[in-house]
Design an enzyme around this catalytic site. Structure first.
Site, PDB file in Angstrom:
ATOM      1  N   CYS A  43      28.237 -22.568  17.889  1.00 14.91           N
ATOM      2  CA  CYS A  43      28.874 -21.439  18.600  1.00 14.91           C
ATOM      3  C   CYS A  43      27.893 -20.753  19.553  1.00 14.91           C
ATOM      4  CB  CYS A  43      29.407 -20.446  17.572  1.00 14.91           C
ATOM      5  SG  CYS A  43      30.206 -19.013  18.321  1.00 14.91           S
ATOM      6  N   CYS A  46      27.366 -16.905  19.335  1.00 16.00           N
ATOM      7  CA  CYS A  46      26.527 -16.473  18.215  1.00 16.00           C
ATOM      8  C   CYS A  46      25.085 -16.265  18.665  1.00 16.00           C
ATOM      9  CB  CYS A  46      26.569 -17.495  17.084  1.00 16.00           C
ATOM     10  SG  CYS A  46      28.126 -17.487  16.160  1.00 16.00           S
TER      11      CYS A  46
END
Length: 340
Positions: A43, A46
């Site tokens: 991700c 993130c």
């Protein structure tokens, strides 16, 4: 509850949690806010939140915030992810005493900073010993200024006028009584801080010390000389309330009449004005008078200024106004210019 073990994190550190047991220990051991970042390797958002978390870790204003990273898809941490119902990443959970107080989903660094500030207000850095000494000196000087102006005529002496505790203090009291003076007094034997501090404040090494209208007149020898010449009676004659108010107003270029003092305001309006003045010119650029300590000044100044409320701010002897006007000037930038 999870079993507790001793653990210490240093500021600037973000801890990667490797197991449910480790997570439990860290939450149990926390004394303040715990920020848990649930993340995943794939991700990209993130990574953005990781940067924000690291900034918080390095911020000295939040020394008690504990920051944990939990890999949301890791098998060993499945129980933690399920417990907090994490369905997407990045996902932030805010804990206090093991309980959820807030959450945040998605890449939102500003939201993270705001929620940390909300749940863990910034702490002022510990003052250095030198700063402690400077603050103590400012507070003492402010107290001495209040004491020396507490009456138009003030005698700092050993004992009291009824019970002097040294010969020079006894003689000084008699000189003032013979001059017909109404005077206040302060017994320096009851307060060693004042006893030592006033010597430096006045640059006068002995007692008694006589103050008239906030200014040092001198010690016993000077009082005696002035008494013999007739000057003492003229200096200590009763002051009219108008003259006293004018003297107090002009005792500092910037003078604030308030409830309490700049170190300890005793009403919300006074506190707001002190904050505005501190931000505009600094705490050393103005003096204050506590109207709660003098009911005569408190009542008569309303008439003198034709202003019914407090605080009241004066610059160069002229009334600027009360809380609303001062705050309006602070917001517009006019206050700093008016006080310059």
């Amino acid at each position: 509850r999870y079993a507790s073990v001793q653990f210490t994190m240093t500021r600037g550190e973000v801890m990667d949690v490797g197991s449910e047991a480790a997570f439990g220990r860290e939450v149990d051991q926390a004394t303040g806010l715990v920020v848990v970042h649930f993340w995943a390797e794939w991700c990209e958002p993130c990574k953005q939140m990781d940067e924000a978390v690291r900034l918080i870790a390095k911020d000295p204003k939040h020394p008690r915030v504990k920051l944990l990273r939990v890999e949301a898809e890791r098998d060993e941490l499945e129980g933690v992810t399920e417990k907090f119902e994490v369905s997407m990443v990045p996902h932030i959970v805010f804990l206090k005493q093991g309980k959820v107080v807030d959450t945040l989903e998605g890449a939102d660094p500003k939201g993270l900073f705001d929620k940390v500030a909300l749940h863990s207000p910034a702490e002022a850095p510990e003052p250095s010993p030198q700063q402690d000494q400077e603050l103590a000196k400012r507070e003492l000087n402010a107290r001495l200024q209040r004491l020396t102006t507490s009456n138009p005529v003030v005698l700092f002496m050993k004992g009291s006028p009824d019970e002097p505790r040294c010969g020079f203090s006894k003689k000084a009291v008699k000189l003032l009584q013979d001059a017909g003076a109404e005077f206040g007094h302060f017994d320096i034997l009851t307060d060693q801080e004042v006893r030592q501090g006033l010597k430096e404040y006045s640059n006068w090494p002995t007692y008694p010390q006589l103050y008239v209208n906030g200014e040092l007149l001198g010690g016993y020898d000077i009082m005696q000389e002035m008494s013999e010449s007739g000057e003492l009676a003229a200096e200590v004659k009763p002051e009219s309330i108008e003259d006293r108010l004018k003297r107090l107003i002009e005792s500092s270029r910037v003078m604030l009449f308030m409830k309490g003092d700049k170190e300890e305001p005793r009403c919300g309006f006074s506190a707001k004005v002190v904050k505005a003045l501190d931000e505009a010119v600094g705490t050393d650029a103005y003096q204050t008078f506590d109207i709660l300590e003098d009911q005569v000044v408190r009542q008569e100044l309303k008439t003198y200024s034709n202003w019914p409320t407090y605080p009241q701010l004066y610059v160069k002897g002229e009334l600027i106004g009360g809380c609303d006007i001062i705050l309006d000037m602070a917001n517009s930038g006019e206050l700093k210019e008016a006080l310059a």
